[in-house]
Design a protein around this motif. Structure first.
Motif, PDB file in Angstrom:
ATOM      1  N   ARG A  57     -34.202   4.895  -8.139  1.00 47.34           N
ATOM      2  CA  ARG A  57     -33.720   3.523  -8.108  1.00 47.34           C
ATOM      3  C   ARG A  57     -33.842   2.952  -6.707  1.00 47.34           C
ATOM      4  N   THR A  58     -33.784   1.626  -6.628  1.00 57.24           N
ATOM      5  CA  THR A  58     -33.809   0.978  -5.325  1.00 57.24           C
ATOM      6  C   THR A  58     -32.483   1.199  -4.623  1.00 57.24           C
ATOM      7  N   THR A  59     -32.510   1.016  -3.320  1.00 53.30           N
ATOM      8  CA  THR A  59     -31.305   1.269  -2.530  1.00 53.30           C
ATOM      9  C   THR A  59     -30.181   0.324  -2.914  1.00 53.30           C
ATOM     10  N   ARG A  60     -30.503  -0.900  -3.288  1.00 54.54           N
ATOM     11  CA  ARG A  60     -29.462  -1.856  -3.644  1.00 54.54           C
ATOM     12  C   ARG A  60     -28.779  -1.469  -4.941  1.00 54.54           C
ATOM     13  N   GLU A  61     -29.509  -0.835  -5.860  1.00 52.02           N
ATOM     14  CA  GLU A  61     -28.929  -0.470  -7.140  1.00 52.02           C
ATOM     15  C   GLU A  61     -28.144   0.828  -7.073  1.00 52.02           C
ATOM     16  N   ASP A  62     -28.362   1.625  -6.057  1.00 50.49           N
ATOM     17  CA  ASP A  62     -27.722   2.931  -5.980  1.00 50.49           C
ATOM     18  C   ASP A  62     -26.471   2.821  -5.119  1.00 50.49           C
ATOM     19  N   PRO A  63     -25.286   2.989  -5.690  1.00 50.39           N
ATOM     20  CA  PRO A  63     -24.065   2.900  -4.866  1.00 50.39           C
ATOM     21  C   PRO A  63     -23.946   4.043  -3.884  1.00 50.39           C
ATOM     22  N   GLU A  64     -24.586   5.179  -4.152  1.00 49.85           N
ATOM     23  CA  GLU A  64     -24.484   6.307  -3.231  1.00 49.85           C
ATOM     24  C   GLU A  64     -25.204   6.036  -1.915  1.00 49.85           C
ATOM     25  N   SER A  65     -26.098   5.059  -1.898  1.00 51.47           N
ATOM     26  CA  SER A  65     -26.846   4.782  -0.680  1.00 51.47           C
ATOM     27  C   SER A  65     -25.986   4.173   0.415  1.00 51.47           C
ATOM     28  N   LYS A  66     -24.770   3.764   0.099  1.00 45.53           N
ATOM     29  CA  LYS A  66     -23.892   3.176   1.105  1.00 45.53           C
ATOM     30  C   LYS A  66     -23.240   4.242   1.985  1.00 45.53           C
ATOM     31  N   PHE A  67     -23.246   5.494   1.558  1.00 44.17           N
ATOM     32  CA  PHE A  67     -22.648   6.551   2.354  1.00 44.17           C
ATOM     33  C   PHE A  67     -23.630   6.994   3.427  1.00 44.17           C
ATOM     34  N   CYS A  68     -23.113   7.163   4.642  1.00 44.14           N
ATOM     35  CA  CYS A  68     -23.990   7.516   5.763  1.00 44.14           C
ATOM     36  C   CYS A  68     -24.579   8.908   5.584  1.00 44.14           C
ATOM     37  N   GLN A  69     -23.886   9.803   4.919  1.00 42.53           N
ATOM     38  CA  GLN A  69     -24.452  11.138   4.703  1.00 42.53           C
ATOM     39  C   GLN A  69     -25.651  11.072   3.757  1.00 42.53           C
ATOM     40  N   TYR A  70     -25.604  10.171   2.765  1.00 45.54           N
ATOM     41  CA  TYR A  70     -26.748  10.015   1.867  1.00 45.54           C
ATOM     42  C   TYR A  70     -27.888   9.284   2.574  1.00 45.54           C
ATOM     43  N   GLN A  71     -27.535   8.296   3.405  1.00 48.86           N
ATOM     44  CA  GLN A  71     -28.556   7.605   4.191  1.00 48.86           C
ATOM     45  C   GLN A  71     -29.246   8.568   5.152  1.00 48.86           C
ATOM     46  N   LYS A 253     -32.912  14.629  13.660  1.00 49.89           N
ATOM     47  CA  LYS A 253     -31.714  14.928  14.444  1.00 49.89           C
ATOM     48  C   LYS A 253     -30.836  13.699  14.570  1.00 49.89           C
ATOM     49  N   ALA A 254     -31.449  12.539  14.795  1.00 53.50           N
ATOM     50  CA  ALA A 254     -30.671  11.304  14.891  1.00 53.50           C
ATOM     51  C   ALA A 254     -29.982  10.986  13.569  1.00 53.50           C
ATOM     52  N   ALA A 255     -30.690  11.241  12.450  1.00 58.15           N
ATOM     53  CA  ALA A 255     -30.062  11.012  11.142  1.00 58.15           C
ATOM     54  C   ALA A 255     -28.857  11.924  10.960  1.00 58.15           C
ATOM     55  N   ALA A 256     -28.960  13.153  11.460  1.00 57.75           N
ATOM     56  CA  ALA A 256     -27.815  14.055  11.360  1.00 57.75           C
ATOM     57  C   ALA A 256     -26.661  13.585  12.236  1.00 57.75           C
ATOM     58  N   ASP A 257     -26.983  13.031  13.409  1.00 62.37           N
ATOM     59  CA  ASP A 257     -25.923  12.557  14.298  1.00 62.37           C
ATOM     60  C   ASP A 257     -25.230  11.316  13.761  1.00 62.37           C
ATOM     61  N   VAL A 258     -25.911  10.559  12.905  1.00 63.08           N
ATOM     62  CA  VAL A 258     -25.323   9.320  12.383  1.00 63.08           C
ATOM     63  C   VAL A 258     -24.225   9.606  11.364  1.00 63.08           C
ATOM     64  N   VAL A 259     -24.266  10.767  10.746  1.00 68.72           N
ATOM     65  CA  VAL A 259     -23.298  11.068   9.689  1.00 68.72           C
ATOM     66  C   VAL A 259     -21.886  11.024  10.265  1.00 68.72           C
ATOM     67  N   ASP A 260     -21.031  10.230   9.646  1.00 68.30           N
ATOM     68  CA  ASP A 260     -19.634  10.061  10.060  1.00 68.30           C
ATOM     69  C   ASP A 260     -18.749  10.271   8.843  1.00 68.30           C
ATOM     70  N   GLU A 261     -17.988  11.346   8.876  1.00 60.30           N
ATOM     71  CA  GLU A 261     -17.155  11.663   7.714  1.00 60.30           C
ATOM     72  C   GLU A 261     -16.068  10.613   7.486  1.00 60.30           C
ATOM     73  N   LYS A 262     -15.535  10.052   8.566  1.00 59.31           N
ATOM     74  CA  LYS A 262     -14.501   9.022   8.413  1.00 59.31           C
ATOM     75  C   LYS A 262     -15.087   7.760   7.798  1.00 59.31           C
ATOM     76  N   ASN A 263     -16.290   7.410   8.218  1.00 55.79           N
ATOM     77  CA  ASN A 263     -16.931   6.214   7.673  1.00 55.79           C
ATOM     78  C   ASN A 263     -17.202   6.365   6.180  1.00 55.79           C
ATOM     79  N   ASP A 264     -17.640   7.564   5.770  1.00 55.57           N
ATOM     80  CA  ASP A 264     -17.891   7.788   4.349  1.00 55.57           C
ATOM     81  C   ASP A 264     -16.602   7.733   3.545  1.00 55.57           C
ATOM     82  N   SER A 265     -15.532   8.258   4.107  1.00 53.85           N
ATOM     83  CA  SER A 265     -14.248   8.178   3.405  1.00 53.85           C
ATOM     84  C   SER A 265     -13.821   6.728   3.238  1.00 53.85           C
ATOM     85  N   GLN A 266     -14.005   5.932   4.296  1.00 52.17           N
ATOM     86  CA  GLN A 266     -13.659   4.514   4.199  1.00 52.17           C
ATOM     87  C   GLN A 266     -14.591   3.786   3.237  1.00 52.17           C
ATOM     88  N   MET A 267     -15.871   4.193   3.221  1.00 55.25           N
ATOM     89  CA  MET A 267     -16.818   3.562   2.305  1.00 55.25           C
ATOM     90  C   MET A 267     -16.442   3.842   0.858  1.00 55.25           C
TER      91      MET A 267
END
Length: 607
Positions: A57-71, A253-267
């Motif tokens: 699916r496209t990114t707009r249709e997938d709600p999981e794409s809003k989480f930074c860990q999935y991104q 490596k940058a994608a791994a550094d972007v992951v924020d567990e607090k941000n995903d919880s808030q998302m």
């Protein structure tokens, strides 16, 4: 130092060496080709891996794409796709710059070597022919000399012989002179061929073959140089993609550094927050009060709160199934309190049934509790759960089928989309007006009237989008006002919950003492579950409740799901229950029929 000087007599060795060099070049080309096949297979497998794990699916249709860990995961997959592209680039460069070009150059060198070797063999053949001529002239000269010497000896012998005639002597002398002349000619011919052979041999060893050897040497050196370049290309091709591969790895490596567990919880909160308030405390329903029974065994007696033996409507309203928005099924009513829950209950006073006479054989517990239990069994709640309502809910234009918080977000998103569309239509209108002005000033560029239909269509779209934006803004304001009005003081409610829980714990034992007079024993549970009234229906409950207000339908609604009711625009309805925060209100039609409708479709007037 060159081959022509140092290897003047090693023609076969030079021939073998040049052939070995060309074979080595072909071997290297084959090696690189197999390397390219490995790179292509590796890149293909990486491409398949990327394709397998990229979302369909496209990114707009997938709600999981809003989480930074999935991104971050998608970014790693995309970087791996770029990595695969670099492997394909390596294979392509190796194939082009080595396999194709070096193989082509090898074919050219083979043709050049063949011509040089043919030239050398031709020079060898010429030298061999000259040597054969020399040998033939030498043998002829040797033969003629022997024959001439023999003829001279024969003539001298006849000349001394007294028996020989003068004619024989003259003939012998003539023969000796002839042989001597022939020997002299053979000598001259031999000398000529010897001179010619020496010249050819000198030319062969000092001029022709050195040139051929030098050409072969130059060809072999060019082949070696090109092979050297091929070796460099093999490594340079890898080095050229290393910076890009390094960037791909840095991107991972940058994608791994972007992951924020607090941000995903808030998302997760922002995506699934319903806006509902947590349910309040349940009212305590006391069924332990003694109930007077009539002397008849089949009589239920007069329940509390009534004078004529009829059931109190308020008790029936309380006994109605709760509409808990998160439960999967209706909860069973709590079991009666057991006398064994408090140690002092064993010393309780005798049951009040002894005062009112013997109990009816049909009831082994309080008849009012039994009746209310049977009503709970027979009266089906209109909406058993919020999830069952969602499964059959018709998606409305104002998103009233969603929880308050999700409805607010959907409305905001819809307003933003409509504003973008509106801005696009406004820009198109301005562009059309400018084009129309240009056509009016310069008619040769076009007819201004041809733009009128498009301008009219654009104006219609602008008006439609503005109305939609206003309507959505009104819905958004209504949703936000309802969220504010339905948000009680959580701290006060929490304290009240603690106070109420402590009060229940303190009064538990005394309550169990009083419940001995009205509760039943656990020996006849199967008998209690047998219904005695099976004819209760929704009309019984509706007669016992009265509307708490009135409301008018602002829009038409088709109640197609379970628990909902249809209504027409402008229809007056009776308000039976206010919105509990889920966006639905229970109403009753004047012609009969009760159910739930969207709150945003109503104008409510409370009594």
């Amino acid at each position: 130092m060159d081959w022509g000087t140092e290897l003047w007599d090693q023609f076969d060795t030079v021939e073998r060496h040049t052939q070995w060099g060309l074979d080595l070049m072909d071997k290297y080309v084959k090696f690189v080709k197999e390397r390219t096949e490995i790179e292509q297979a590796y890149a293909k497998q990486l491409r398949n891996l990327v394709k397998k794990h990229l979302p369909k699916r496209t990114t707009r249709e997938d709600p999981e794409s809003k989480f930074c860990q999935y991104q971050a995961f998608l970014q790693v997959v995309k970087e791996l796709n770029d990595f695969a592209g670099q492997r394909e680039l390596v294979a392509e460069n190796l194939l082009t710059r080595i396999c194709v070009e070096v193989a082509k150059y090898s074919q050219e060198l083979k043709q050049e070597r063949k011509s040089h070797l043919q030239e050398g063999r031709r020079a060898q053949q010429q030298l061999e022919n000259s040597f054969k001529q020399l040998e033939n002239s030498k043998r002829k000269f040797e033969r003629d000399c022997r024959e001439a010497e023999k003829a001279v000896l024969t003539a001298e012998k006849l000349d001394q012989d007294i028996n020989a005639t003068k004619a024989d002597v003259e003939k012998a002398k003539q023969q000796a002179n002839l042989r001597s002349h022939m020997a002299e000619e053979s000598k001259n011919e031999y000398a000529s061929y010897l001179q010619k052979f020496n010249h050819n041999q000198s030319q062969f060893y000092f001029l022709e073959m050195p040139q051929i050897f030098n050409k072969l040497q130059e060809m072999d050196e060019r082949r070696t140089l090109r092979l050297k370049e091929g070796y460099s290309v093999f490594s340079e091709t890898e080095q050229q993609v290393m910076p890009i591969i390094g960037k791909c790895l840095e991107g991972m490596k940058a994608a791994a550094d972007v992951v924020d567990e607090k941000n995903d919880s808030q998302m997760l909160i922002e995506l699934h927050k319903s806006g509902f308030e947590r349910p309040g405390d349940m009212d305590f329903e006391d069924f332990s009060q003694p109930i007077n029974r009539t002397s008849s065994d089949s009589s239920l007696g007069n329940p509390r709160g009534t004078l004529d033996g009829r059931l109190d409507p308020r008790l029936l309203v309380k006994s109605k199934g709760k509409r808990w928005p998160f439960s999967r099924k209706s909860k069973l009513p709590p079991p009666p309190l057991s006398p064994l829950s408090c140690p002092s209950s064993s010393t309780s006073s005798p049951s009040s049934s002894a005062i009112n006479g013997p109990p009816s054989p049909k009831f082994t517990r309080d008849p009012l509790s039994y009746c209310l239990n049977e009503i709970n069994k027979t009266v089906k709640p209109r909406i058993t759960s919020f999830r069952s309502l969602k499964r059959g809910t018709v998606i409305t234009e104002d998103f009233s089928h969603l929880p308050p918080e999700q409805r607010r977000k959907k409305l905001q998103q819809k307003i933003e989309e409509r504003n973008r569309e509106l801005q696009k239509e406004l820009d198109q209108r301005d562009a059309l007006n400018k084009m129309k002005d240009v056509y009016q000033k310069t008619p040769q560029m076009g007819d201004p009237n041809s733009l009128e239909p498009k301008i009219s269509e654009t104006l219609g779209n602008i008006e439609r989008l503005r109305l939609e934006v206003q309507k959505c803004e009104a819905w958004l304001a209504d949703a936000e006002s309802r969220m504010l009005s339905n948000r009680p003081d959580s701290v006060t409610r929490y304290n009240r919950h603690l106070d109420h829980a402590s009060a229940l714990n303190n009064n538990n034992c005394s309550h169990d003492k009083d419940s001995l007079n009205t509760t039943h024993s656990d020996e006849n549970q199967d008998t209690l579950n047998q219904p005695i009234y099976t004819e209760f229906d929704d009309d019984f409950e509706e007669e016992l409740t009265s509307p708490i207000g009135t409301c008018v339908a602002l829009y038409q609604f088709e109640g197609s799901s379970e628990g909902t009711i249809s209504m027409l625009e402008g229809e007056e309805l009776g308000l039976m229950e206010e919105d509990k925060g889920d966006g639905w209100t229970r109403v009753r039609r004047s012609k009969g029929g009760e159910g739930y409708v969207p709150t945003s479709y109503l104008r409510v007037n409370l009594n």
